[in-house]
Design a protein around this motif. Structure first.
Motif, short mmCIF file in Angstrom:
data_model
loop_
_atom_site.label_atom_id
_atom_site.label_comp_id
_atom_site.label_asym_id
_atom_site.label_seq_id
_atom_site.Cartn_x
_atom_site.Cartn_y
_atom_site.Cartn_z
N TRP A 120 -4.38 -2.54 -4.83
CA TRP A 120 -3.41 -2.47 -3.75
C TRP A 120 -2.01 -2.30 -4.33
N SER A 121 -1.17 -1.57 -3.63
CA SER A 121 0.25 -1.47 -3.99
C SER A 121 1.06 -1.42 -2.70
N GLN A 122 2.29 -1.92 -2.79
CA GLN A 122 3.16 -1.91 -1.62
C GLN A 122 3.86 -0.57 -1.47
N LEU A 123 4.10 -0.18 -0.24
CA LEU A 123 4.85 1.03 0.03
C LEU A 123 6.32 0.79 -0.27
N HIS A 141 -5.27 2.54 8.40
CA HIS A 141 -5.17 3.98 8.57
C HIS A 141 -5.65 4.66 7.29
N VAL A 142 -6.16 5.88 7.42
CA VAL A 142 -6.58 6.67 6.28
C VAL A 142 -5.66 7.88 6.16
N LEU A 143 -5.06 8.02 4.98
CA LEU A 143 -4.12 9.10 4.70
C LEU A 143 -4.28 9.54 3.24
N PRO A 144 -3.71 10.68 2.87
CA PRO A 144 -3.74 11.08 1.45
C PRO A 144 -3.07 10.04 0.57
N ARG A 145 -3.48 9.97 -0.69
CA ARG A 145 -2.96 8.98 -1.61
C ARG A 145 -1.45 9.11 -1.78
N MET A 146 -0.84 8.00 -2.09
CA MET A 146 0.60 7.95 -2.26
C MET A 146 0.98 8.46 -3.65
N LYS A 147 2.00 9.30 -3.71
CA LYS A 147 2.52 9.74 -5.00
C LYS A 147 2.94 8.52 -5.80
N ASP A 148 2.52 8.45 -7.04
CA ASP A 148 2.78 7.27 -7.86
C ASP A 148 3.70 7.62 -9.01
N PRO A 186 13.28 0.92 18.82
CA PRO A 186 13.76 1.95 19.75
C PRO A 186 13.49 3.36 19.23
N ARG A 187 13.29 3.49 17.93
CA ARG A 187 12.92 4.77 17.32
C ARG A 187 11.88 4.50 16.25
N PRO A 188 10.95 5.44 16.01
CA PRO A 188 9.86 5.19 15.05
C PRO A 188 10.32 5.31 13.60
N LEU A 189 9.55 4.67 12.74
CA LEU A 189 9.70 4.82 11.29
C LEU A 189 8.46 5.51 10.77
N ALA A 190 8.63 6.62 10.03
CA ALA A 190 7.49 7.40 9.56
C ALA A 190 7.53 7.52 8.04
N PHE A 191 6.39 7.26 7.41
CA PHE A 191 6.28 7.32 5.94
C PHE A 191 5.41 8.49 5.55
N HIS A 192 5.92 9.32 4.60
CA HIS A 192 5.17 10.47 4.08
C HIS A 192 4.65 10.12 2.69
N PRO A 193 3.34 9.89 2.53
CA PRO A 193 2.80 9.40 1.25
C PRO A 193 3.04 10.32 0.06
N ILE A 194 2.88 11.62 0.26
CA ILE A 194 2.97 12.54 -0.88
C ILE A 194 4.37 12.52 -1.50
N SER A 195 5.40 12.41 -0.67
CA SER A 195 6.77 12.37 -1.20
C SER A 195 7.30 10.96 -1.36
N ARG A 196 6.57 9.96 -0.86
CA ARG A 196 7.00 8.55 -0.90
C ARG A 196 8.32 8.35 -0.15
N ARG A 197 8.53 9.10 0.91
CA ARG A 197 9.80 9.02 1.63
C ARG A 197 9.58 8.55 3.07
N TRP A 198 10.54 7.77 3.54
CA TRP A 198 10.59 7.34 4.94
C TRP A 198 11.55 8.23 5.71
N ILE A 199 11.23 8.45 6.98
CA ILE A 199 12.17 9.11 7.88
C ILE A 199 12.31 8.24 9.12
N VAL A 200 13.49 8.31 9.73
CA VAL A 200 13.73 7.60 10.99
C VAL A 200 13.66 8.62 12.11
N GLY A 201 12.76 8.41 13.04
CA GLY A 201 12.55 9.36 14.12
C GLY A 201 13.61 9.25 15.21
#
Length: 401
Positions: A113-116, A385-392, A166-181
């Motif tokens: 396990w690893s933390q995002l 959830h199942v998603l592609p592996r996180m860039k390490d 009030p707005r979503p938080l989205a994490f993109h595993p391949i780039s390890r980046r969060w975006i605010v929706g």
């Protein structure tokens, strides 16, 4: 190259995870002797990552590089065990860690396990509430979905029982980046949330108080198109507000989203949203009758069926649209009784059991094959959830330059 790649499978191998962090002191050698690396990559991409990991260190590096098709991993939203329905409100707020949840990824190849990475400070995760003195017998829900490319946090409650996001938080595993929706048209909680064809859907629910128009409304947003001009779009409203009773997962099957208004075996109503026609339809009777526990479907790229795990018996069934019936794929077992949440991907169904204290994995392509995954100590599962592996970047930064 994608056309040569086998469908990724969520698997787990018993290997020494510490080996993954060792520096490679050996002289760099070709991936396959006698072949240029680009051609060797085409050949090796057809082999299961779990097999490559166990052979040699250079292949182990390869499966974590951006050149190799990302394998599937399990993502979990975890809370502390003292934030369950039997813990006190004071216990929740006396904890040194302000955030009530932890965001984790389970690498099935290294079995670790690893933390995002930490999400943006706004909206703050510490505003999310799991326990409230007005709801002593239950935990307040925190809702999230996976779009196939993003993990999206969508809804929760504050201490004042108002929408926490009030707005979503989205994490993109391949780039390890969060975006605010973008801000929701109607920030809400206790709603129906799901994803289909790369878009996030949210329907019904309540805001700071119940409003009939919010309880009937529905919205959609595409995380992959996030920009300064992106926004939530309203879609056809529900016929009534009966789907605002509790947090609900809307499950995608084909070009439709399916959801019920009550979880478990209780008497319920169900609806199906046709994405192409933008209309809500009655749920087929067979689907509704067999919806007796957590239901999940694989990522859009797999175009698979819906699966349910019966929360009482632990039986796993797959839904057949043509026949409007659920077919058994894994017999009832005590290990899956009391299923909390579930996720499907790569031919595996991951089920949170034991009050969220463990994850039972079922190979739905080979009935009878199951194994367990322990969650980090002191945590319990809220969502899977199942998603592609996180860039390490920690293991081999040079692979990602």
């Amino acid at each position: 190259m994608p056309c040569l790649t086998k469908r990724p499978r969520l698997t787990c191998v018993a290997v020494d995870a510490a080996e993954a962090g060792k520096s490679d002191e050996e002289e760099i050698s070709p991936l396959l002797p006698g072949l240029p690396d680009d051609l060797a990559l085409l050949c090796l991409s057809l082999v299961l990552p779990s097999l490559l990991y166990s052979v040699c260190r250079s292949w182990r590096r390869l499966i974590y590089s951006q050149s190799f098709p990302p394998f599937l991993s399990l993502y979990a939203i975890l809370s502390k065990k003292n934030t369950g329905p039997n813990s006190s409100f004071s216990e929740r707020h006396d904890d040194d860690d302000d955030d009530p949840i932890g965001l984790y990824c389970f690498d099935p190849i290294s079995a670790s396990w690893s933390q995002l990475p930490s999400p943006p400070p706004t909206p703050p995760l510490h505003s999310l509430l799991i326990n409230h003195p007005s709801f002593l017998s239950r935990s307040l829900p925190i809702q999230s979905v996976a779009t196939g490319t993003h993990l999206v946090l969508l809804a929760g409650s504050t201490v004042h029982l108002s929408p926490a996001l009030p707005r979503p938080l989205a994490f993109h595993p391949i780039s390890r980046r969060w975006i605010v929706g973008p801000i929701l048209c109607h920030p809400r909680r206790w709603c129906a949330a799901g994803s289909a064809a790369g878009a996030v859907y949210i329907a019904s629910g309540v805001g700071s108080s119940y409003r009939p128009d919010v309880a009937r409304s529905a919205e959609r947003w595409e995380p992959s198109c996030c920009s300064a001009s992106s926004r939530w779009e309203s879609i056809s409203p529900l016929r009534d507000g009966r789907f605002s009773r509790e947090a609900i997962n809307a499950v995608a099957a084909g070009r439709k989203l399916c959801m019920v208004n009550v979880q478990g075996r209780a008497l319920k109503e169900g609806v199906v949203y046709d994405i192409e026609k933008d209309v809500w339809e009655d749920m087929p009777l067979g689907m509704l009758t067999g919806w007796t526990g957590p239901v999940a479907a694989p990522p859009p790229a797999e175009q698979g069926d819906m699966y349910v795990v019966d929360e009482v018996s632990g039986e796993v069934r797959v839904y057949k649209w043509e026949e409007d019936r659920w077919q058994v794929v894994a017999e009832a077992t005590e290990a899956r009784q009391g299923a909390v949440v579930a996720a499907v991907g790569g031919g595996r169904m991951c089920v949170a059991v034991a009050g969220g204290g463990a994850v039972e994995v079922v190979d739905v392509t080979r009935p009878g094959k199951t194994w367990s995954v322990e969650v980090p100590k002191g945590r319990r599962v809220i969502a899977l959830h199942v998603l592609p592996r996180m860039k390490d970047e920690k293991l081999w930064p040079s692979d990602f330059d």
